[in-house]
Design a protein around this motif. Sequence first.
Motif, PDB file in Angstrom:
ATOM      1  N   GLY A 134       0.818  -0.994  -0.107  1.00 28.27           N
ATOM      2  CA  GLY A 134       0.103  -0.104  -0.197  1.00 28.27           C
ATOM      3  C   GLY A 134       0.851   1.396   0.145  1.00 28.27           C
ATOM      4  N   PRO A 135       0.341   2.284   0.329  1.00 27.79           N
ATOM      5  CA  PRO A 135      -1.003   2.643   0.747  1.00 27.79           C
ATOM      6  C   PRO A 135      -2.091   2.725  -0.402  1.00 27.79           C
ATOM      7  CG  PRO A 135       0.196   4.683   0.873  1.00 27.79           C
ATOM      8  CD  PRO A 135       1.002   3.520   0.565  1.00 27.79           C
ATOM      9  N   PHE A 136      -3.196   2.949  -0.107  1.00 25.75           N
ATOM     10  CA  PHE A 136      -4.360   2.905  -1.318  1.00 25.75           C
ATOM     11  C   PHE A 136      -5.406   3.861  -0.443  1.00 25.75           C
ATOM     12  CE2 PHE A 136      -2.508  -1.249  -2.061  1.00 25.75           C
ATOM     13  CZ  PHE A 136      -2.417  -1.291  -3.311  1.00 25.75           C
ATOM     14  N   LEU A 137      -6.000   4.566  -1.424  1.00 27.91           N
ATOM     15  CA  LEU A 137      -6.899   5.516  -1.033  1.00 27.91           C
ATOM     16  C   LEU A 137      -8.254   4.887  -0.284  1.00 27.91           C
ATOM     17  CD1 LEU A 137      -7.393   8.721  -0.972  1.00 27.91           C
ATOM     18  CD2 LEU A 137      -8.046   8.620  -3.305  1.00 27.91           C
ATOM     19  N   ASN A 138      -8.656   3.849  -0.919  1.00 31.91           N
ATOM     20  CA  ASN A 138      -9.906   3.059  -0.768  1.00 31.91           C
ATOM     21  C   ASN A 138      -9.660   1.650  -0.730  1.00 31.91           C
ATOM     22  OD1 ASN A 138     -10.605   2.190  -3.398  1.00 31.91           O
ATOM     23  ND2 ASN A 138     -10.863   4.288  -3.732  1.00 31.91           N
ATOM     24  N   SER A 139     -10.478   0.742  -0.046  1.00 31.23           N
ATOM     25  CA  SER A 139     -10.303  -0.399   0.047  1.00 31.23           C
ATOM     26  C   SER A 139     -10.584  -1.254  -1.230  1.00 31.23           C
ATOM     27  CB  SER A 139     -11.662  -1.119   0.958  1.00 31.23           C
ATOM     28  OG  SER A 139     -12.719  -0.823   0.558  1.00 31.23           O
ATOM     29  N   SER A 140     -11.449  -0.657  -2.201  1.00 33.51           N
ATOM     30  CA  SER A 140     -11.494  -1.458  -3.680  1.00 33.51           C
ATOM     31  C   SER A 140     -10.512  -1.248  -4.361  1.00 33.51           C
ATOM     32  CB  SER A 140     -12.723  -0.587  -4.300  1.00 33.51           C
ATOM     33  OG  SER A 140     -14.084  -0.422  -3.816  1.00 33.51           O
ATOM     34  N   GLU A 141      -9.641  -0.199  -4.402  1.00 36.93           N
ATOM     35  CA  GLU A 141      -8.272  -0.421  -4.984  1.00 36.93           C
ATOM     36  C   GLU A 141      -7.209  -1.386  -4.277  1.00 36.93           C
ATOM     37  OE1 GLU A 141      -6.631   3.620  -5.383  1.00 36.93           O
ATOM     38  OE2 GLU A 141      -8.268   4.342  -6.689  1.00 36.93           O
ATOM     39  N   ALA A 142      -7.364  -1.422  -3.085  1.00 31.98           N
ATOM     40  CA  ALA A 142      -6.311  -2.240  -2.442  1.00 31.98           C
ATOM     41  C   ALA A 142      -6.911  -3.857  -2.712  1.00 31.98           C
ATOM     42  CB  ALA A 142      -6.580  -2.056  -0.668  1.00 31.98           C
ATOM     43  N   ALA A 165      -3.153 -15.745   3.361  1.00 33.25           N
ATOM     44  CA  ALA A 165      -4.491 -15.416   4.024  1.00 33.25           C
ATOM     45  C   ALA A 165      -4.198 -13.753   3.560  1.00 33.25           C
ATOM     46  CB  ALA A 165      -4.495 -15.278   5.367  1.00 33.25           C
ATOM     47  N   VAL A 166      -5.327 -13.135   3.311  1.00 32.42           N
ATOM     48  CA  VAL A 166      -5.305 -11.661   2.637  1.00 32.42           C
ATOM     49  C   VAL A 166      -6.362 -11.083   3.658  1.00 32.42           C
ATOM     50  CG1 VAL A 166      -5.656 -10.170   0.715  1.00 32.42           C
ATOM     51  CG2 VAL A 166      -4.667 -12.491   0.459  1.00 32.42           C
ATOM     52  N   ASN A 167      -5.960  -9.702   4.243  1.00 36.12           N
ATOM     53  CA  ASN A 167      -6.638  -8.855   4.864  1.00 36.12           C
ATOM     54  C   ASN A 167      -6.561  -7.478   4.082  1.00 36.12           C
ATOM     55  OD1 ASN A 167      -7.626 -10.484   6.926  1.00 36.12           O
ATOM     56  ND2 ASN A 167      -5.478 -10.431   7.672  1.00 36.12           N
ATOM     57  N   VAL A 168      -7.388  -6.794   3.956  1.00 33.42           N
ATOM     58  CA  VAL A 168      -7.529  -5.556   3.297  1.00 33.42           C
ATOM     59  C   VAL A 168      -7.910  -4.438   4.500  1.00 33.42           C
ATOM     60  CG1 VAL A 168      -8.415  -3.864   1.766  1.00 33.42           C
ATOM     61  CG2 VAL A 168      -7.922  -5.960   1.070  1.00 33.42           C
ATOM     62  N   LYS A 169      -7.268  -3.628   5.159  1.00 34.79           N
ATOM     63  CA  LYS A 169      -7.558  -2.952   6.272  1.00 34.79           C
ATOM     64  C   LYS A 169      -6.986  -1.537   6.343  1.00 34.79           C
ATOM     65  CE  LYS A 169      -4.147  -5.095   9.134  1.00 34.79           C
ATOM     66  NZ  LYS A 169      -3.991  -6.203  10.521  1.00 34.79           N
ATOM     67  N   ARG A 170      -7.541  -0.770   7.076  1.00 34.33           N
ATOM     68  CA  ARG A 170      -6.839   0.548   7.288  1.00 34.33           C
ATOM     69  C   ARG A 170      -5.812   0.312   8.571  1.00 34.33           C
ATOM     70  NH1 ARG A 170     -11.927   4.662   7.125  1.00 34.33           N
ATOM     71  NH2 ARG A 170     -11.496   5.671   5.123  1.00 34.33           N
TER      72      ARG A 170
END
Length: 102
Positions: free
Chosen positions: A39-47, A67-72
Motif C-alpha cells: 500500500g497505501p491505497f486511497l480506498n478498500s476497492s483499489e487495495a 491469507a489476505v486482509n484489506v484494512k486501514r
Amino acid sequence: MKTIWHNLKEVLINTFDYLGLAWWVEIITQNPRCTYYFGPFLNSSEAKLSSTGYIEDLEVEGAQGIAVNVKRCKPNTLTIADDLGEKIDRKVQPAFGGQILS
C-alpha cells in the motif's frame, strides 16, 4: 487532466497514510512464515483489486498458506519474516510497474 488527478490522488494517499487512514493489503503466508504489507491505497476497492497481483507474485515465489486482509492501518514495517526472526523494511514496488490508475 490525468496527471493532475494522479498528483492529487498521490497527495491524498500520502495524507491518509500519515493520519493512519489509508488502506493496506496485509498478506500472511504460512510457508515461509511472513507478513507483508502492500500500500497505501486511497480506498478498500483499489487495495482489493491490487491484492490479486501481490498474491500471484507470492505464489510464483512458492509461498503457501496465503491469507489476505484489506484494512486501514499504518504499518511500521512492510515485511516481517517470522521464520527468520527479523523485520525487513523495504519500499513497496507496484505489482504492475508504470501503471497509472485513473
